[in-house]
Write a protein that holds these residues in place. Sequence first.
Motif, mmCIF file in Angstrom:
data_model
loop_
_atom_site.group_PDB
_atom_site.id
_atom_site.type_symbol
_atom_site.label_atom_id
_atom_site.label_comp_id
_atom_site.label_asym_id
_atom_site.label_seq_id
_atom_site.Cartn_x
_atom_site.Cartn_y
_atom_site.Cartn_z
ATOM 1 N N GLU A 159 0.926 3.320 -2.404
ATOM 2 C CA GLU A 159 1.082 4.465 -3.633
ATOM 3 C C GLU A 159 0.245 5.197 -2.674
ATOM 4 O O GLU A 159 -0.143 6.481 -2.635
ATOM 5 C CB GLU A 159 0.204 4.150 -3.947
ATOM 6 C CG GLU A 159 1.335 3.937 -5.174
ATOM 7 C CD GLU A 159 1.158 2.152 -5.785
ATOM 8 O OE1 GLU A 159 0.911 1.272 -5.259
ATOM 9 O OE2 GLU A 159 1.353 2.239 -7.394
ATOM 10 N N ARG A 160 -0.824 4.470 -1.079
ATOM 11 C CA ARG A 160 -1.727 5.331 -0.534
ATOM 12 C C ARG A 160 -1.097 5.734 0.671
ATOM 13 O O ARG A 160 -0.843 7.217 0.567
ATOM 14 C CB ARG A 160 -2.674 4.684 0.443
ATOM 15 C CG ARG A 160 -3.661 5.035 0.744
ATOM 16 C CD ARG A 160 -4.544 5.949 0.813
ATOM 17 N NE ARG A 160 -4.952 6.955 1.319
ATOM 18 C CZ ARG A 160 -4.607 8.027 1.583
ATOM 19 N NH1 ARG A 160 -3.042 8.272 2.100
ATOM 20 N NH2 ARG A 160 -5.397 8.550 3.185
ATOM 21 N N GLY A 213 1.010 -1.243 -0.100
ATOM 22 C CA GLY A 213 0.327 0.095 -0.261
ATOM 23 C C GLY A 213 1.127 1.094 0.064
ATOM 24 O O GLY A 213 0.471 2.229 0.117
ATOM 25 N N CYS A 220 0.663 8.988 -5.947
ATOM 26 C CA CYS A 220 1.752 8.560 -6.232
ATOM 27 C C CYS A 220 1.611 7.022 -7.261
ATOM 28 O O CYS A 220 0.692 6.694 -6.537
ATOM 29 C CB CYS A 220 2.368 7.783 -4.797
ATOM 30 S SG CYS A 220 3.671 6.716 -4.952
#
Lengths: 501, 184
Positions: free
Chosen positions: A59-60, A57, A421
């Motif tokens: 990107e978060r 995770g 991202c």
Amino acid sequence: MTENPTTLGTPGNGNGRTRMLTINPVTRIEGHGKVTILMDERNEVTAARLHIIEFRGFERFILGRPYWELPVIVQRLCGICPVSHHLAAAKAMDRIVGGEQLTPTAEKIRRLMHFGQIFQSHALHFFHLASPDLLFGTDGTATSAFGAPAAQRNVLGVAAKYPELAVQGVMMRKFGQEVIQATAGKKIHGTGAIPGGVNKNLSLTERDALLQDVPQMLTWARSAVQIARDFTLEHLVELLPFGSFDSHHFSIVRPEDGALELYDGVLRAVDRDGHHLVNGVDCQRYLEVVGEEVRAWSYMKFPFLRSLGPEKGWYRVGPLARLNTCAFIPTPEAEAARQEFLGLTHGKPNNITLCYHWARMIELLHAIEGIRDLLADPDLQGTDLVAQGPRREEAVGVVEAPRGTLFHHYRVNRHDEVTLCNLIVSTTHNNEPMNRAVTKVARDHFTGKTEITEGLLNHIEVAIRAYDPCLSCATHAMGRMALRVEVVDPQGNVLSARQSE
Amino acid sequence: MPTALKPRVATTSLCGCFGCHMSILDLDERILKLAELVEFDRSPINDYKEFQGRCAIGLIEGGCCNEENVHVLEDFRRHCDVLVALGDCAISGGIPAMRNHLPVGETLEHAYVKAPGVWNPGGIIPNDPALPLLLNRVYPCHEVVKIDYFLPGCPPSADAIWDTVVALLTSQPLTLAYERLKYD
Ligand code: SF4
């Protein structure tokens, strides 16, 4: 357990359904990669899948962080090739701070760091991870080699039988790590690249220490190319069909002349005959070129060329793909080796999966030639380290990581916070090809069988291993994955299951 | 072949980046020396996927982010006399624990539905039974089982790993030189 962790299921198929359960000590398989093989009534393989089971995770959770942290945080995705993430993030941040026109010192330090990374990673894969498969073919056939006893199939097994070779592998990897340490400050998760440049140059003492080892590394790299070449040519009959299929190939290349380029370039894709499908596209426009399909059974997405669609647009990346896309290699010895490599397929793209190893060693030779040439450059001792210019809000950074093209895409707001991202890591591009390789090997070797032997199982691993999947980026096992193979009948009953070792 | 007399060492990577294992490989020549002192049991750098015997030392990289990590860690506790949390992820959850302030569903939706470039007409989020269930947050190892030693660093240097393993094997107290104790 001091606290009983609750398990949240993955939300169902987009309608927000959530599976929920509490962990009990259920005995479960250990494994980061998992293969399932579906067989129909006639015992024919209808589907074979490599599941990637890790999710982090990044990107978060990276959203809201200050942009200057990116080059040091995001590399923590992968300790096997952290320099690639370090540089891809730094290159994106160069554009954010308007410093993408690096000073000569900064650019060369980064290129040196990257060559160090390619060198250590390729040495690691070939000597520590793949060589046991290639070396233990005592009866002279490659495929029988893949079934050597598991206890022997590791680098210490290699050390016992071929001590010199194991020492070479260890020392080559060490040298690559030392190049990284000299340029990035640390062997793993360094800090050398910063937005707009680097935070140190290379001192003369550091340079001279590295220069001392270069001649030995060159000699060993040449002999590594030779080993990979001889292995391929000697076992050609078995290797040709092994997990092989025609495919497209994708990488960056040098903008002016299409030369092999690992640190910076434009996007190129070729088809199985070598015709350009994509050429000269600026990496800032990668989203126009590449899409990523999601499938329910793997955390790793399936990239494809948008112009061809998800069905037909899949492609391969990495050493084999790069030798197929580039016009030439800009260092003489590696180029000569590439010419010989090309001879095998009469100048056409090489689609033989197990030729990845040979291609990888040609790149290893290129990397040490590149290191030698760079070390001779006085710019490395320059003191102008950082560039800056007008701020931007959005940027893409791309490098050719050891395993293939790596994209980092970010947006940063005026408070310096990351607001977007998107990462496409090298191994992800090879998702469909690895699945096809698994399917091909399963079809060729499993059809009609309900019983799977250890040797057959290792065949599957050998096909996957050719891609040197950096499972840390997507999962976190290394080249030697814990693989579980299940043969399932049409009703979903497990007919036979086997755990590697 | 397993020899009964040498102490056995096992290693695993849970929710880590493999950097700590790369640091073990950074022992370079010493890894061959280590192989003379100990027998390597289950580890991702060889082909043993299950424990082969009782282990003196288990080196754990990474915290626990899914149910499988928990099972593996419990298995290590059962089979090893001494467990060492190797590196920041094992000790505190590390960078992956940055997801702890977010609902798991949101991180998944972000990656598979909202990310730019995603082709996902069905709005699928990977949910196959083959995929182990994610934990609600990333847990440091000591919240799941008892951990005997904590070696900080991201990753701990090869020298620090060497000193630790040698001290444990020779039953000496572990004192790390100042410059070997790093938190980065
Ligand atoms: S502590 Fe650092 S090097 Fe070790 S697994 Fe975690 S991120 Fe990787």
